[in-house]
Design a protein around this motif. Structure first.
Motif, PDB file in Angstrom:
ATOM      1  N   LYS A 185       0.831  -1.209   0.000  1.00  0.00           N
ATOM      2  CA  LYS A 185       0.000   0.000   0.000  1.00  0.00           C
ATOM      3  C   LYS A 185       0.865   1.258   0.000  1.00  0.00           C
ATOM      4  CE  LYS A 185      -2.862   2.652   3.224  1.00  0.00           C
ATOM      5  NZ  LYS A 185      -3.431   2.667   4.598  1.00  0.00           N
ATOM      6  N   ASN A 186       1.975   1.225   0.745  1.00  0.00           N
ATOM      7  CA  ASN A 186       2.849   2.395   0.862  1.00  0.00           C
ATOM      8  C   ASN A 186       4.024   2.370  -0.114  1.00  0.00           C
ATOM      9  OD1 ASN A 186       2.053   4.125   3.408  1.00  0.00           O
ATOM     10  ND2 ASN A 186       1.724   1.997   3.987  1.00  0.00           N
ATOM     11  N   ASN A 187       3.995   1.404  -1.045  1.00  0.00           N
ATOM     12  CA  ASN A 187       5.056   1.273  -2.053  1.00  0.00           C
ATOM     13  C   ASN A 187       6.427   1.164  -1.393  1.00  0.00           C
ATOM     14  OD1 ASN A 187       6.187   1.077  -4.624  1.00  0.00           O
ATOM     15  ND2 ASN A 187       6.428   3.285  -4.848  1.00  0.00           N
ATOM     16  N   LEU A 188       6.527   0.287  -0.394  1.00  0.00           N
ATOM     17  CA  LEU A 188       7.762   0.086   0.351  1.00  0.00           C
ATOM     18  C   LEU A 188       8.291  -1.325   0.142  1.00  0.00           C
ATOM     19  CD1 LEU A 188       6.777   1.706   3.771  1.00  0.00           C
ATOM     20  CD2 LEU A 188       8.340   2.673   2.067  1.00  0.00           C
ATOM     21  N   SER A 189       9.595  -1.495   0.287  1.00  0.00           N
ATOM     22  CA  SER A 189      10.217  -2.811   0.197  1.00  0.00           C
ATOM     23  C   SER A 189      10.511  -3.350   1.592  1.00  0.00           C
ATOM     24  CB  SER A 189      11.524  -2.731  -0.600  1.00  0.00           C
ATOM     25  OG  SER A 189      12.233  -3.953  -0.497  1.00  0.00           O
ATOM     26  N   LEU A 190      10.245  -4.638   1.786  1.00  0.00           N
ATOM     27  CA  LEU A 190      10.579  -5.289   3.053  1.00  0.00           C
ATOM     28  C   LEU A 190      12.089  -5.259   3.302  1.00  0.00           C
ATOM     29  CD1 LEU A 190       8.258  -8.437   2.856  1.00  0.00           C
ATOM     30  CD2 LEU A 190       7.889  -6.398   4.245  1.00  0.00           C
ATOM     31  N   LYS A 191      12.869  -5.120   2.228  1.00  0.00           N
ATOM     32  CA  LYS A 191      14.326  -5.071   2.362  1.00  0.00           C
ATOM     33  C   LYS A 191      14.773  -3.830   3.132  1.00  0.00           C
ATOM     34  CE  LYS A 191      15.451  -7.556  -1.941  1.00  0.00           C
ATOM     35  NZ  LYS A 191      14.099  -7.718  -2.518  1.00  0.00           N
ATOM     36  N   SER A 192      13.924  -2.803   3.180  1.00  0.00           N
ATOM     37  CA  SER A 192      14.298  -1.553   3.847  1.00  0.00           C
ATOM     38  C   SER A 192      13.954  -1.537   5.335  1.00  0.00           C
ATOM     39  CB  SER A 192      13.633  -0.361   3.149  1.00  0.00           C
ATOM     40  OG  SER A 192      14.331  -0.022   1.977  1.00  0.00           O
ATOM     41  N   ILE A 193      13.426  -2.644   5.857  1.00  0.00           N
ATOM     42  CA  ILE A 193      13.122  -2.693   7.289  1.00  0.00           C
ATOM     43  C   ILE A 193      14.424  -2.660   8.085  1.00  0.00           C
ATOM     44  CG2 ILE A 193      12.156  -4.058   9.186  1.00  0.00           C
ATOM     45  CD1 ILE A 193      10.108  -5.173   7.231  1.00  0.00           C
ATOM     46  N   LYS A 194      14.533  -1.701   8.972  1.00  0.00           N
ATOM     47  CA  LYS A 194      15.708  -1.594   9.850  1.00  0.00           C
ATOM     48  C   LYS A 194      15.548  -2.529  11.035  1.00  0.00           C
ATOM     49  CE  LYS A 194      18.402   1.913  12.356  1.00  0.00           C
ATOM     50  NZ  LYS A 194      18.448   3.356  12.738  1.00  0.00           N
ATOM     51  N   HIS A 195      14.376  -2.498  11.663  1.00  0.00           N
ATOM     52  CA  HIS A 195      14.064  -3.422  12.751  1.00  0.00           C
ATOM     53  C   HIS A 195      12.577  -3.366  13.074  1.00  0.00           C
ATOM     54  CE1 HIS A 195      14.977   0.376  15.060  1.00  0.00           C
ATOM     55  NE2 HIS A 195      13.823   0.056  15.601  1.00  0.00           N
ATOM     56  N   PHE A 196      12.128  -4.328  13.845  1.00  0.00           N
ATOM     57  CA  PHE A 196      10.775  -4.335  14.396  1.00  0.00           C
ATOM     58  C   PHE A 196      10.864  -3.887  15.856  1.00  0.00           C
ATOM     59  CE2 PHE A 196      10.448  -7.192  10.855  1.00  0.00           C
ATOM     60  CZ  PHE A 196       9.138  -7.112  10.406  1.00  0.00           C
ATOM     61  N   ALA A 197       9.743  -3.410  16.388  1.00  0.00           N
ATOM     62  CA  ALA A 197       9.721  -2.994  17.797  1.00  0.00           C
ATOM     63  C   ALA A 197       8.369  -3.328  18.406  1.00  0.00           C
ATOM     64  CB  ALA A 197       9.991  -1.495  17.917  1.00  0.00           C
ATOM     65  N   THR A 198       8.402  -3.850  19.629  1.00  0.00           N
ATOM     66  CA  THR A 198       7.160  -4.163  20.323  1.00  0.00           C
ATOM     67  C   THR A 198       7.342  -3.965  21.826  1.00  0.00           C
ATOM     68  OG1 THR A 198       5.343  -5.761  20.448  1.00  0.00           O
ATOM     69  CG2 THR A 198       7.576  -6.640  20.701  1.00  0.00           C
ATOM     70  N   VAL A 199       6.243  -4.106  22.561  1.00  0.00           N
ATOM     71  CA  VAL A 199       6.258  -3.882  24.003  1.00  0.00           C
ATOM     72  C   VAL A 199       6.813  -5.111  24.733  1.00  0.00           C
ATOM     73  CG1 VAL A 199       3.919  -4.764  24.351  1.00  0.00           C
ATOM     74  CG2 VAL A 199       4.836  -3.039  25.930  1.00  0.00           C
ATOM     75  N   ASP A 200       7.306  -4.919  25.944  1.00  0.00           N
ATOM     76  CA  ASP A 200       7.941  -6.016  26.691  1.00  0.00           C
ATOM     77  C   ASP A 200       7.033  -7.227  26.876  1.00  0.00           C
ATOM     78  OD1 ASP A 200       6.226  -4.772  28.515  1.00  0.00           O
ATOM     79  OD2 ASP A 200       7.837  -4.020  29.788  1.00  0.00           O
ATOM     80  N   LEU A 201       5.728  -7.001  26.985  1.00  0.00           N
ATOM     81  CA  LEU A 201       4.789  -8.116  27.159  1.00  0.00           C
ATOM     82  C   LEU A 201       4.772  -9.058  25.955  1.00  0.00           C
ATOM     83  CD1 LEU A 201       1.676  -6.454  28.865  1.00  0.00           C
ATOM     84  CD2 LEU A 201       3.131  -8.242  29.809  1.00  0.00           C
ATOM     85  N   LYS A 202       5.207  -8.568  24.800  1.00  0.00           N
ATOM     86  CA  LYS A 202       5.173  -9.364  23.573  1.00  0.00           C
ATOM     87  C   LYS A 202       6.554  -9.880  23.173  1.00  0.00           C
ATOM     88  CE  LYS A 202       0.777  -8.974  23.002  1.00  0.00           C
ATOM     89  NZ  LYS A 202      -0.111 -10.156  23.032  1.00  0.00           N
TER      90      LYS A 202
END
Length: 329
Positions: A226-243
């Protein structure tokens, strides 16, 4: 850079002790029969190397290059994932860049060792010795991901051969935005071209307990498309400590070969008023929002949200694009 130093003789072991003291974040391996302190003592060199090879960013072998080539030959996968391999002789004369000179950083490592140990750095990659830059080196300098190793090789071959190769960067590369189209003016019928993917996209993620990997992955790909982005450009994921132990999230992160950064709820509390939150989420976990603050807090905070809060079947994604800085040297 997490480094392993390897030796198989008593003399090399003692040399390794001295080297490890001068090289931060390094681990020395010696044979147990020599009983050398300040090292990890191993019973079997081959078995230990096979086990540890891909656990380190780089390896420094104090031994003959022939031994090293024979020992690592079955451990090599590809230049985009193999660690740097450097060989130092027992006389402390030379440091040879043997494997992963560009992407793995072996060429830079031998230069570093030259400064720290007084050895002569040996680099044999054609682009380096001719004073030219290879595409994979450029990609590394820009902190980007290569579109294709094959294309990188083809374009680098043109550079080494003295052909004219242009580097096109958006005029506003030092501010925000990226080109969505390219116009190339050339009288050549065949052009060697390659795309470099800047790693500047941070994915904040929240998910219900027990979420399936497939749901997360399909939704992630949909939002990136949808945003015309590549998965290759992911720097990192981030989530809360519970997850931090959520299997579905961990599996997606692992499949993409990315890092998952964990944000504590105390950190989120400090910025949660900046984002639209939920009373229900607040009651359940103590904070009003997860994906947006996690993305923001683990970013450079110099950029913008492309997707504030996208939701689907118990998954919430926030996409933050950091400003891409190209430093001219």
């Amino acid at each position: 850079m997490k480094l392993a130093i390897w030796s198989v003789t008593r003399g090399a072991g003692f040399i390794g002790v001295g080297i490890s003291k001068k090289i931060p974040n390094s681990t020395l391996f010696t044979l147990s029969k020599f009983n050398i302190d300040e090292s990890i003592q191993m019973e079997n060199f081959t078995e230990t190397l096979n086990e540890k090879f891909h656990e380190f960013d780089g390896h420094i072998f104090i031994m003959a290059t022939g031994i090293v080539i024979r020992k690592i030959s079955k451990l090599i996968i590809s230049k985009d994932v193999d660690p740097a391999v450097v060989v130092i002789d027992e006389g402390l004369n030379f440091a040879i860049s043997l494997l992963s000179g560009h992407l793995g950083g072996a060429n830079e490592l031998v230069e570093y060792l030259g400064n720290r140990l007084g050895v002569v750095p040996i680099v044999t990659t054609s682009s380096d010795v001719t004073g030219k830059i290879a595409v994979d080196t450029l990609s590394q300098k820009l902190k980007c991901q290569l579109e294709s190793l094959e294309k990188a090789k083809n374009v680098t071959a043109l550079i080494v051969d003295g052909k004219d190769v242009e580097l096109h960067l958006p005029k506003n590369i030092c501010s925000e935005g990226f080109s969505e189209g390219v116009i190339v003016v050339s009288n050549r019928e065949k052009l060697e071209m390659i795309q470099l993917y800047p790693k500047n996209i941070i994915v904040g993620i929240g998910a219900r307990r027990g979420i399936e990997k497939e749901i997360i992955f399909d939704f992630l790909k949909e939002i990136f498309k949808k945003n015309n982005l590549s998965l290759k450009s992911i720097k990192h994921f981030a989530t809360v400590d519970l997850k931090a132990d959520e299997v579905g999230i961990l599996e997606v992160v692992k499949e993409l070969g990315k890092e998952l950064k964990i944000v504590s709820r105390n950190e989120i509390l400090e910025v949660e008023n900046l984002f639209e939150g939920s009373d229900f989420v607040k009651k359940e976990i103590g904070v009003r929002a997860v994906s947006e603050p996690c993305a923001f807090l683990t970013s450079s905070k110099d950029g913008k949200f492309l997707e504030m809060k996208a939701k689907y079947k118990g998954v919430t994604l926030s996409i933050y694009e950091e400003r891409f800085i190209y430093e001219k040297r």
